[in-house]
Design a protein around this motif. Structure first.
Motif, PDB file in Angstrom:
ATOM      1  N   VAL A  22     -16.281  16.913  -5.758  1.00 37.66           N
ATOM      2  CA  VAL A  22     -15.832  16.261  -6.992  1.00 37.66           C
ATOM      3  C   VAL A  22     -15.706  14.754  -6.779  1.00 37.66           C
ATOM      4  O   VAL A  22     -16.050  13.954  -7.652  1.00 37.66           O
ATOM      5  CB  VAL A  22     -14.509  16.872  -7.496  1.00 37.66           C
ATOM      6  CG1 VAL A  22     -13.991  16.118  -8.720  1.00 37.66           C
ATOM      7  CG2 VAL A  22     -14.704  18.348  -7.835  1.00 37.66           C
ATOM      8  N   ARG A  23     -15.243  14.355  -5.595  1.00 31.46           N
ATOM      9  CA  ARG A  23     -15.130  12.923  -5.291  1.00 31.46           C
ATOM     10  C   ARG A  23     -16.497  12.244  -5.391  1.00 31.46           C
ATOM     11  O   ARG A  23     -16.621  11.158  -5.964  1.00 31.46           O
ATOM     12  CB  ARG A  23     -14.508  12.729  -3.904  1.00 31.46           C
ATOM     13  CG  ARG A  23     -14.114  11.290  -3.630  1.00 31.46           C
ATOM     14  CD  ARG A  23     -13.191  11.127  -2.437  1.00 31.46           C
ATOM     15  NE  ARG A  23     -13.696  11.705  -1.210  1.00 31.46           N
ATOM     16  CZ  ARG A  23     -13.144  12.742  -0.592  1.00 31.46           C
ATOM     17  NH1 ARG A  23     -12.050  13.307  -1.077  1.00 31.46           N
ATOM     18  NH2 ARG A  23     -13.652  13.212   0.515  1.00 31.46           N
ATOM     19  N   ALA A  24     -17.536  12.883  -4.854  1.00 27.37           N
ATOM     20  CA  ALA A  24     -18.888  12.324  -4.935  1.00 27.37           C
ATOM     21  C   ALA A  24     -19.364  12.265  -6.378  1.00 27.37           C
ATOM     22  O   ALA A  24     -19.954  11.268  -6.808  1.00 27.37           O
ATOM     23  CB  ALA A  24     -19.847  13.159  -4.086  1.00 27.37           C
ATOM     24  N   LEU A  28     -20.490   8.981  -8.588  1.00 24.10           N
ATOM     25  CA  LEU A  28     -21.859   8.872  -9.118  1.00 24.10           C
ATOM     26  C   LEU A  28     -21.920   8.834 -10.637  1.00 24.10           C
ATOM     27  O   LEU A  28     -22.859   8.257 -11.202  1.00 24.10           O
ATOM     28  CB  LEU A  28     -22.703  10.036  -8.599  1.00 24.10           C
ATOM     29  CG  LEU A  28     -23.039   9.948  -7.111  1.00 24.10           C
ATOM     30  CD1 LEU A  28     -23.487  11.309  -6.581  1.00 24.10           C
ATOM     31  CD2 LEU A  28     -24.111   8.888  -6.859  1.00 24.10           C
ATOM     32  N   ALA A  29     -20.953   9.427 -11.311  1.00 24.35           N
ATOM     33  CA  ALA A  29     -21.008   9.516 -12.775  1.00 24.35           C
ATOM     34  C   ALA A  29     -21.151   8.149 -13.457  1.00 24.35           C
ATOM     35  O   ALA A  29     -22.047   7.968 -14.287  1.00 24.35           O
ATOM     36  CB  ALA A  29     -19.800  10.282 -13.306  1.00 24.35           C
ATOM     37  N   PHE A  33     -24.900   7.327 -14.820  1.00 23.71           N
ATOM     38  CA  PHE A  33     -24.654   7.488 -16.253  1.00 23.71           C
ATOM     39  C   PHE A  33     -25.594   8.474 -16.968  1.00 23.71           C
ATOM     40  O   PHE A  33     -26.095   8.219 -18.045  1.00 23.71           O
ATOM     41  CB  PHE A  33     -24.585   6.130 -16.977  1.00 23.71           C
ATOM     42  CG  PHE A  33     -25.780   5.218 -16.861  1.00 23.71           C
ATOM     43  CD1 PHE A  33     -26.819   5.265 -17.786  1.00 23.71           C
ATOM     44  CD2 PHE A  33     -25.848   4.274 -15.846  1.00 23.71           C
ATOM     45  CE1 PHE A  33     -27.898   4.411 -17.697  1.00 23.71           C
ATOM     46  CE2 PHE A  33     -26.928   3.408 -15.753  1.00 23.71           C
ATOM     47  CZ  PHE A  33     -27.961   3.480 -16.682  1.00 23.71           C
ATOM     48  N   GLN A  34     -25.774   9.623 -16.341  1.00 18.58           N
ATOM     49  CA  GLN A  34     -26.499  10.714 -17.006  1.00 18.58           C
ATOM     50  C   GLN A  34     -25.490  11.662 -17.644  1.00 18.58           C
ATOM     51  O   GLN A  34     -24.295  11.554 -17.415  1.00 18.58           O
ATOM     52  CB  GLN A  34     -27.388  11.436 -15.994  1.00 18.58           C
ATOM     53  CG  GLN A  34     -28.468  10.545 -15.402  1.00 18.58           C
ATOM     54  CD  GLN A  34     -29.337   9.863 -16.456  1.00 18.58           C
ATOM     55  OE1 GLN A  34     -30.032  10.530 -17.226  1.00 18.58           O
ATOM     56  NE2 GLN A  34     -29.286   8.539 -16.501  1.00 18.58           N
ATOM     57  N   ARG A  35     -25.972  12.586 -18.452  1.00 21.99           N
ATOM     58  CA  ARG A  35     -25.066  13.534 -19.108  1.00 21.99           C
ATOM     59  C   ARG A  35     -24.345  14.367 -18.045  1.00 21.99           C
ATOM     60  O   ARG A  35     -24.937  14.737 -17.034  1.00 21.99           O
ATOM     61  CB  ARG A  35     -25.848  14.430 -20.058  1.00 21.99           C
ATOM     62  CG  ARG A  35     -26.428  13.681 -21.252  1.00 21.99           C
ATOM     63  CD  ARG A  35     -27.248  14.582 -22.163  1.00 21.99           C
ATOM     64  NE  ARG A  35     -27.824  13.803 -23.246  1.00 21.99           N
ATOM     65  CZ  ARG A  35     -29.033  13.237 -23.198  1.00 21.99           C
ATOM     66  NH1 ARG A  35     -29.799  13.393 -22.125  1.00 21.99           N
ATOM     67  NH2 ARG A  35     -29.484  12.529 -24.214  1.00 21.99           N
ATOM     68  N   PRO A  79     -29.903   3.892  -6.878  1.00 23.97           N
ATOM     69  CA  PRO A  79     -29.553   2.697  -6.118  1.00 23.97           C
ATOM     70  C   PRO A  79     -29.145   3.075  -4.695  1.00 23.97           C
ATOM     71  O   PRO A  79     -28.856   4.239  -4.404  1.00 23.97           O
ATOM     72  CB  PRO A  79     -28.385   2.098  -6.905  1.00 23.97           C
ATOM     73  CG  PRO A  79     -27.812   3.238  -7.669  1.00 23.97           C
ATOM     74  CD  PRO A  79     -28.945   4.189  -7.946  1.00 23.97           C
ATOM     75  N   ARG A  80     -29.106   2.097  -3.816  1.00 16.85           N
ATOM     76  CA  ARG A  80     -28.751   2.339  -2.408  1.00 16.85           C
ATOM     77  C   ARG A  80     -27.409   3.056  -2.276  1.00 16.85           C
ATOM     78  O   ARG A  80     -27.239   3.935  -1.440  1.00 16.85           O
ATOM     79  CB  ARG A  80     -28.675   1.008  -1.643  1.00 16.85           C
ATOM     80  CG  ARG A  80     -30.000   0.310  -1.434  1.00 16.85           C
ATOM     81  CD  ARG A  80     -29.843  -0.941  -0.582  1.00 16.85           C
ATOM     82  NE  ARG A  80     -28.910  -1.919  -1.139  1.00 16.85           N
ATOM     83  CZ  ARG A  80     -29.227  -2.826  -2.053  1.00 16.85           C
ATOM     84  NH1 ARG A  80     -30.456  -2.884  -2.523  1.00 16.85           N
ATOM     85  NH2 ARG A  80     -28.320  -3.679  -2.500  1.00 16.85           N
ATOM     86  N   GLN A  81     -26.459   2.674  -3.116  1.00 18.73           N
ATOM     87  CA  GLN A  81     -25.124   3.260  -3.035  1.00 18.73           C
ATOM     88  C   GLN A  81     -25.164   4.762  -3.330  1.00 18.73           C
ATOM     89  O   GLN A  81     -24.448   5.543  -2.706  1.00 18.73           O
ATOM     90  CB  GLN A  81     -24.183   2.562  -4.021  1.00 18.73           C
ATOM     91  CG  GLN A  81     -23.923   1.095  -3.711  1.00 18.73           C
ATOM     92  CD  GLN A  81     -24.902   0.123  -4.362  1.00 18.73           C
ATOM     93  OE1 GLN A  81     -26.080   0.426  -4.560  1.00 18.73           O
ATOM     94  NE2 GLN A  81     -24.411  -1.053  -4.700  1.00 18.73           N
TER      95      GLN A  81
END
Length: 198
Positions: A22-24, A28-29, A33-35, A79-81
């Motif tokens: 969940v932390r990941a 990433l959310a 910014f995908q659904r 992205p790299r992150q």
């Protein structure tokens, strides 16, 4: 869409003490910014970390029945992150088909309520922020703060275009621009998170 408030949200998310899956997903959310359903259902075979691409299967996209059956995947440059987050998560969930495996079963993705539940745990109400709301934040701020063309952002959001020529153009163009945009956005989020004096 306020940079200071988004920076505060990102810093709070960084302090989340829940499980690593969940932390990941929380990290990433806002970056991708995908659904939310597309993110939580992400399969390892959709990711090419060497090429830094996520190809969302058409059947999982918000599309017409024909688009789900015959459409092209929706490609999300990473992205790299994001690549670093996936590489750190891989040893924990690569035995599952799902990047964000379920808590009770590796054969299912995490709950559709997991991200919103984590945001509530962190003290944010549903009126303040939701997993889906990161799309609106990115859509607004990438145009207003980074000066990137709306058409590039819309292509990355996988929003449908009304005319056939527009659909073809959005599907086949903008990849180089989207790669640059996704890195710029991730870097901008880092800047907000690491704002001096915060």
């Amino acid at each position: 869409t306020d940079p200071d408030k988004l920076g505060e949200l990102l810093r709070t998310v960084q302090r989340y003490q829940g499980g690593p899956v969940v932390r990941a997903a929380l990290a990433l959310a806002p970056m991708l910014f995908q659904r939310p359903n597309e993110l939580r259902g992400m399969a390892w075979d959709e990711l090419d970390l060497d090429a830094a691409l996520w190809s969302v299967a058409p059947a999982r996209m918000k599309r017409t029945v024909a688009g789900k059956a015959n459409g092209a995947p929706h490609v999300v440059p990473l992205p790299r992150q994001a690549v670093a987050i996936f590489e750190a998560l891989k040893p924990l969930t690569e035995h599952s088909p799902y990047v964000f495996r379920g808590e009770r079963s590796a054969q299912r993705p995490m709950s559709d309520a997991a991200i919103n539940a984590a945001l509530r745990t962190l003290g944010f109400s549903a009126d303040e922020v939701t997993g889906h709301g990161f799309r609106a934040s990115a859509r607004t701020m990438i145009v207003e703060r980074l000066g990137i063309a709306e058409s590039v952002v819309e292509a990355q959001l996988a929003h449908s275009v009304r005319d056939n020529l527009g659909r073809a153009y959005n599907r086949t163009e903008f990849m180089q621009e989207r790669v640059r945009m996704m890195q710029q956005w991730a870097d901008y989020l880092d800047t907000l998170r690491n704002a001096p004096g915060k």
